[in-house]
Design a protein around this motif. Structure first.
Motif, PDB file in Angstrom:
ATOM      1  N   ASP A  85       0.842  -1.198   0.000  1.00  0.00           N
ATOM      2  CA  ASP A  85       0.000   0.000   0.000  1.00  0.00           C
ATOM      3  C   ASP A  85       0.874   1.243   0.000  1.00  0.00           C
ATOM      4  OD1 ASP A  85      -2.168   1.782   0.400  1.00  0.00           O
ATOM      5  OD2 ASP A  85      -2.003   1.591   2.577  1.00  0.00           O
TER       6      ASP A  85
ATOM      7  N   GLU B 286       0.393   5.438   0.434  1.00  0.00           N
ATOM      8  CA  GLU B 286      -0.564   6.474   0.822  1.00  0.00           C
ATOM      9  C   GLU B 286       0.133   7.837   0.793  1.00  0.00           C
ATOM     10  OE1 GLU B 286      -2.698   5.515   4.366  1.00  0.00           O
ATOM     11  OE2 GLU B 286      -3.221   3.506   3.640  1.00  0.00           O
TER      12      GLU B 286
ATOM     13  N   THR C 145      -8.181   1.662  -4.888  1.00  0.00           N
ATOM     14  CA  THR C 145      -7.665   3.026  -4.855  1.00  0.00           C
ATOM     15  C   THR C 145      -8.475   3.857  -3.869  1.00  0.00           C
ATOM     16  OG1 THR C 145      -9.072   3.602  -6.737  1.00  0.00           O
ATOM     17  CG2 THR C 145      -6.786   3.028  -7.207  1.00  0.00           C
ATOM     18  N   THR C 146      -7.963   5.051  -3.628  1.00  0.00           N
ATOM     19  CA  THR C 146      -8.604   5.985  -2.708  1.00  0.00           C
ATOM     20  C   THR C 146     -10.035   6.283  -3.125  1.00  0.00           C
ATOM     21  OG1 THR C 146      -8.239   8.107  -1.623  1.00  0.00           O
ATOM     22  CG2 THR C 146      -7.882   8.034  -3.976  1.00  0.00           C
TER      23      THR C 146
ATOM     24  N   TYR D 107      -3.681   5.154  -1.918  1.00  0.00           N
ATOM     25  CA  TYR D 107      -4.619   6.065  -1.273  1.00  0.00           C
ATOM     26  C   TYR D 107      -4.095   7.501  -1.304  1.00  0.00           C
ATOM     27  CZ  TYR D 107      -7.373   2.178   0.522  1.00  0.00           C
ATOM     28  OH  TYR D 107      -8.171   1.071   0.618  1.00  0.00           O
ATOM     29  N   TYR D 108      -5.055   8.431  -1.270  1.00  0.00           N
ATOM     30  CA  TYR D 108      -4.809   9.863  -1.121  1.00  0.00           C
ATOM     31  C   TYR D 108      -4.027  10.415  -2.311  1.00  0.00           C
ATOM     32  CZ  TYR D 108      -6.101   8.261   3.545  1.00  0.00           C
ATOM     33  OH  TYR D 108      -6.721   7.644   4.586  1.00  0.00           O
TER      34      TYR D 108
END
Length: 280
Positions: A159, A161, A218-219, A184-185
């Motif tokens: 992951d 982020e 995904t985010t 993410y993000y």
């Protein structure tokens, strides 16, 4: 021994360089953490005091049967030029974590903010039974390579982020509650390639969770990338789902997504249909 409110560690360091941490074994402790311990603050005006030239190699760590308090195996926090290699880690909140700030957009993770964990190589590690296996927040130029093995993750296995220029390649990844792979993000230029990924559809009955069938995630749209030319690439991976139903690759709205030369067995793509390039 460094002790803090949220963790127990064999070795915690700050503002050091040219450190080699090798051939250690621990039980019920984290192995190593640099600079992030004790809540070192992020600043967007100048880098926090950083460590550099760190080598964490050939160690064995076993955390706790529950992941709390939050014990990680190896944390590279606010550091640059680090190698984490050939470690065997199990029963940690995070197996291996890079930390250059909190990647959430409401914290440190705005698009233009610098990422303070830089130039990190993670290779040939064996990570099992964690909340998140190998992951990081606010990193830049991170390479996870050399057939890492990551198995049984109660959140995600691999992951990124709020991180830029990250490569996950040549790994075996199995079984995660949220998804085996994630971004993410405000992350940018994240590549997943040459991975062997498997989900088996198990359930986590003690928490009432649904089937473990997420291959990639995904985010969410509300935390997406504010119009940046973001690319997430999945290339030449093998995705296998062996449970009931199908495994799912999920792409949220607003993410540029390149998906090519992947082999899928019992796996489907769930996308908003925009900004996705597919190639057999």
């Amino acid at each position: 021994l460094a002790r803090g409110a949220l963790f127990d560690l064999l070795l915690g360091v700050r503002h050091v360089h040219d450190v080699a941490f090798r051939h250690n074994q621990v039980t019920n402790l984290g192995l190593f953490e640099s600079d992030h311990m004790g809540g070192v603050p992020y600043t967007d005006s100048a880098p926090p005091a950083q460590s550099w030239n760190l080598e964490i190699t050939d160690n064995v760590g076993i955390g706790r049967s529950t992941f709390f308090p939050y014990i990680s195996g190896v944390t590279i926090g606010y550091a640059r030029d680090a190698v984490v290699a050939r470690n065997t880690l199990s029963h940690y909140w995070s197996g291996i974590l890079w930390w250059g700030g909190n990647g959430h957009p409401s914290e440190d993770g705005a698009v233009g903010n610098p990422r303070y964990a830089k130039n990190i190589l993670i290779e040939e590690n064996h990570v099992t039974v964690t909340d998140t296996g190998i992951w990081g927040s606010m990193g830049d130029s991170v390479t996870v390579t050399g057939w890492n093995y990551v198995d049984t993750c109660y959140d995600l296995c691999l992951d990124a982020e709020g991180s830029n220029n990250v490569v996950f390649e040549e790994a075996t990844v199995k079984y995660a509650r949220t998804a085996t792979l994630g971004v993410y993000y405000h992350s940018k230029n994240v590549v997943f390639r040459y991975l062997a990924v498997e989900q088996d559809g198990r359930t986590t009955t003690e928490t009432g969770d649904a089937v473990w069938n997420g291959i990639f995630r995904t985010t969410t749209a509300s935390e997406s990338f504010a119009g940046e030319d973001v690319r997430i690439s999945l290339h030449s991976n093998y995705f296998l789902y062996t449970g009931s139903g199908v495994g799912i690759v999920t792409k949220a709205r607003g993410v540029r997504f390149d998906f090519d030369a992947n082999h899928l067995e019992n796996v489907v793509i769930d996308s908003d249909t925009r900004h996705i390039d597919l190639d057999d």
